[in-house]
Design an enzyme around this catalytic site. Structure first.
Site, PDB file in Angstrom:
ATOM      1  N   PRO A  29      28.896  11.977  25.425  1.00 61.61           N
ATOM      2  CA  PRO A  29      29.342  12.686  24.413  1.00 61.61           C
ATOM      3  C   PRO A  29      30.387  12.182  22.839  1.00 61.61           C
ATOM      4  CG  PRO A  29      30.711  13.926  26.505  1.00 61.61           C
ATOM      5  CD  PRO A  29      30.000  11.753  26.954  1.00 61.61           C
ATOM      6  N   THR A  30      29.336  12.259  21.766  1.00 58.34           N
ATOM      7  CA  THR A  30      29.796  12.474  21.089  1.00 58.34           C
ATOM      8  C   THR A  30      31.481  13.352  21.069  1.00 58.34           C
ATOM      9  OG1 THR A  30      30.288  11.270  18.469  1.00 58.34           O
ATOM     10  CG2 THR A  30      28.965  13.733  19.526  1.00 58.34           C
ATOM     11  N   HIS A  70      41.525  17.003  19.289  1.00 57.33           N
ATOM     12  CA  HIS A  70      41.379  16.237  18.409  1.00 57.33           C
ATOM     13  C   HIS A  70      41.367  16.881  17.142  1.00 57.33           C
ATOM     14  CE1 HIS A  70      39.288  15.471  22.464  1.00 57.33           C
ATOM     15  NE2 HIS A  70      39.510  14.358  22.235  1.00 57.33           N
ATOM     16  N   ARG A  74      32.556  10.355  11.116  1.00 60.19           N
ATOM     17  CA  ARG A  74      32.593  10.863  12.516  1.00 60.19           C
ATOM     18  C   ARG A  74      31.323  12.294  12.878  1.00 60.19           C
ATOM     19  NH1 ARG A  74      35.467   7.729  12.809  1.00 60.19           N
ATOM     20  NH2 ARG A  74      37.391   7.738  14.027  1.00 60.19           N
ATOM     21  N   TYR A 127      42.605   4.858  27.030  1.00 54.42           N
ATOM     22  CA  TYR A 127      41.516   6.129  28.541  1.00 54.42           C
ATOM     23  C   TYR A 127      39.580   5.400  28.535  1.00 54.42           C
ATOM     24  CZ  TYR A 127      38.378  10.244  27.132  1.00 54.42           C
ATOM     25  OH  TYR A 127      37.540  11.426  28.001  1.00 54.42           O
ATOM     26  N   SER A 166      32.580   9.160  26.685  1.00 55.84           N
ATOM     27  CA  SER A 166      32.721   9.356  25.435  1.00 55.84           C
ATOM     28  C   SER A 166      33.380   8.103  25.020  1.00 55.84           C
ATOM     29  CB  SER A 166      35.002   9.241  25.769  1.00 55.84           C
ATOM     30  OG  SER A 166      35.441   9.466  24.484  1.00 55.84           O
ATOM     31  N   SER A 167      32.833   8.604  24.052  1.00 56.31           N
ATOM     32  CA  SER A 167      32.439   7.475  22.994  1.00 56.31           C
ATOM     33  C   SER A 167      33.157   6.286  22.928  1.00 56.31           C
ATOM     34  CB  SER A 167      31.542   8.107  21.593  1.00 56.31           C
ATOM     35  OG  SER A 167      32.797   8.979  20.987  1.00 56.31           O
ATOM     36  N   CYS A 168      34.625   6.741  22.748  1.00 54.63           N
ATOM     37  CA  CYS A 168      34.969   5.879  22.589  1.00 54.63           C
ATOM     38  C   CYS A 168      35.218   4.717  23.361  1.00 54.63           C
ATOM     39  CB  CYS A 168      36.704   6.224  23.082  1.00 54.63           C
ATOM     40  SG  CYS A 168      37.534   6.977  24.177  1.00 54.63           S
ATOM     41  N   LYS A 191      37.578   5.652  31.093  1.00 56.89           N
ATOM     42  CA  LYS A 191      36.122   5.733  31.326  1.00 56.89           C
ATOM     43  C   LYS A 191      34.581   4.353  31.822  1.00 56.89           C
ATOM     44  CE  LYS A 191      36.744  10.421  30.541  1.00 56.89           C
ATOM     45  NZ  LYS A 191      35.956  11.263  31.845  1.00 56.89           N
ATOM     46  N   GLY A 196      36.586  20.390  36.595  1.00 60.25           N
ATOM     47  CA  GLY A 196      37.241  21.127  35.269  1.00 60.25           C
ATOM     48  C   GLY A 196      36.323  22.013  34.598  1.00 60.25           C
ATOM     49  N   HIS A 197      35.529  23.122  35.464  1.00 61.67           N
ATOM     50  CA  HIS A 197      35.093  24.253  34.882  1.00 61.67           C
ATOM     51  C   HIS A 197      36.344  25.136  33.972  1.00 61.67           C
ATOM     52  CE1 HIS A 197      37.730  26.236  38.184  1.00 61.67           C
ATOM     53  NE2 HIS A 197      37.809  27.003  37.837  1.00 61.67           N
ATOM     54  N   ARG A 198      37.476  24.414  33.924  1.00 57.88           N
ATOM     55  CA  ARG A 198      38.190  25.435  33.390  1.00 57.88           C
ATOM     56  C   ARG A 198      38.130  25.195  32.065  1.00 57.88           C
ATOM     57  NH1 ARG A 198      43.371  28.202  36.302  1.00 57.88           N
ATOM     58  NH2 ARG A 198      41.929  29.903  36.823  1.00 57.88           N
ATOM     59  N   GLY A 199      38.122  23.670  31.345  1.00 54.60           N
ATOM     60  CA  GLY A 199      38.015  23.268  30.135  1.00 54.60           C
ATOM     61  C   GLY A 199      36.697  23.166  29.508  1.00 54.60           C
TER      62      GLY A 199
END
Length: 308
Positions: free
Chosen positions: A164-165, A180, A210, A137, A108-110, A141, A11-14
């Protein structure tokens, strides 16, 4: 990590992957392996496993994922579940088959229950129902976290997971339909200013709280944990501070220079009432975030794709 160690960053382009590459490069690492989707489809098990066997990376950062905001998560539920399950399963199992000993998986914090106590400790995982709008999602995760834990327990690997938050920064997604909250508001405020509008619209009531982390801080924490040789349970990564959506919208207005007013659209969902991570585990390991929210938003705005 040795400076010449072979490191594969997916995912280096993200937003996250590119930040990890920047951090590695600034730290003097010289053997960073990346592949675009066209070069390697991570949904393809055979291709992914073959690549890992051939390349033999010593370290693997899993930053590749299908991501989006409330609307995208709610509309494309099957896509978020299926694609994220395949990506993480192909990479984690493929890494194990290829003999990769060190791996970092980004959650992900979700993943945490919708109404769990605040701030959120790592041990609250799987103690209650998830937020309905991004449940698929989150489940994907959680599966990735449990895969990493299980390969450690069964095979003695050193696969770690970080939580990560809410993230923002360079290479963020500014598509108003799928982004987001922070990048969406940043673009809305910019366009409202450009049009000379009297107001800009913010989804929900403005009351939810948040926490936001500048993505280069996240990358620094990820590399820090790998360099430390950490091999313990999952780790929250955040600032330990949160703001209301109203306060966020006002900060963005100040950065953009929009002097209109905010209109809250209460017909749209608020999502989880509050998401603040307990970051004491990471602080105990010697790391804390450095970028203040307004400074990070300004840096994100200066590099935003919609301004180029």
């Amino acid at each position: 990590m040795k400076l010449d160690a072979k490191i594969f960053v997916t995912g280096h382009r993200g937003m996250v992957g590119s930040a990890i590459v920047r951090r590695l490069q600034s730290g003097g690492y010289t053997n960073i392996v990346t592949r675009t989707h066209a070069e390697l489809d991570l949904l393809d098990q055979r291709a992914t496993h073959e690549f890992l066997r051939t390349e033999q990376p010593e370290y693997l950062f899993i930053a590749a994922a299908k991501v989006g905001g409330i609307q995208a998560n709610n509309l494309y539920r099957a896509d978020f579940l299926y694609r994220n399950l395949l990506i993480e399963a192909n990479l984690i199992h493929g890494a194990h088959l290829a003999g990769v000993q060190r791996l970092l998986f980004l959650g992900s914090s979700c993943i945490y229950p919708r109404d769990c106590p605040q701030p959120i400790k790592e041990e609250y995982l799987l103690t209650g129902p998830l937020e309905a709008t991004n449940e698929p999602y989150a489940i994907a995760k959680i599966a990735g976290i449990k895969m990493a834990e299980s390969y450690n327990r069964q095979y003695g690997r050193q696969y770690i997971s970080v939580m990560p938050t809410n993230l923002y920064g360079p290479n963020d997604n500014y598509d108003l339909a799928n982004s987001h909250v922070l990048p969406a508001l940043l673009r809305k405020a910019h366009e409202a200013k450009a049009r000379g509008d009297a107001a800009y619209v913010v989804w929900g009531s403005g009351a939810p709280r948040r926490e936001f982390l500048y993505v280069d801080d996240l990358a620094d924490a990820c590399v820090y944990l790998m360099e430390l040789g950490y091999e313990g349970p999952l780790v929250n990564i955040g600032t330990g501070q949160d703001v209301t959506i109203r306060e966020l919208a006002e900060t963005i207005m100040n950065v953009v220079g929009f002097d209109g007013r905010i209109v809250f659209d209460s017909s749209k969902p608020d999502g989880t009432p509050r998401k603040l991570l307990d970051v004491s585990r990471l602080a105990g390991l010697g790391w804390r975030a450095r970028t203040a929210l307004q400074d990070g938003i300004r840096a994100a705005y200066d590099s935003a794709s919609f301004r180029i």
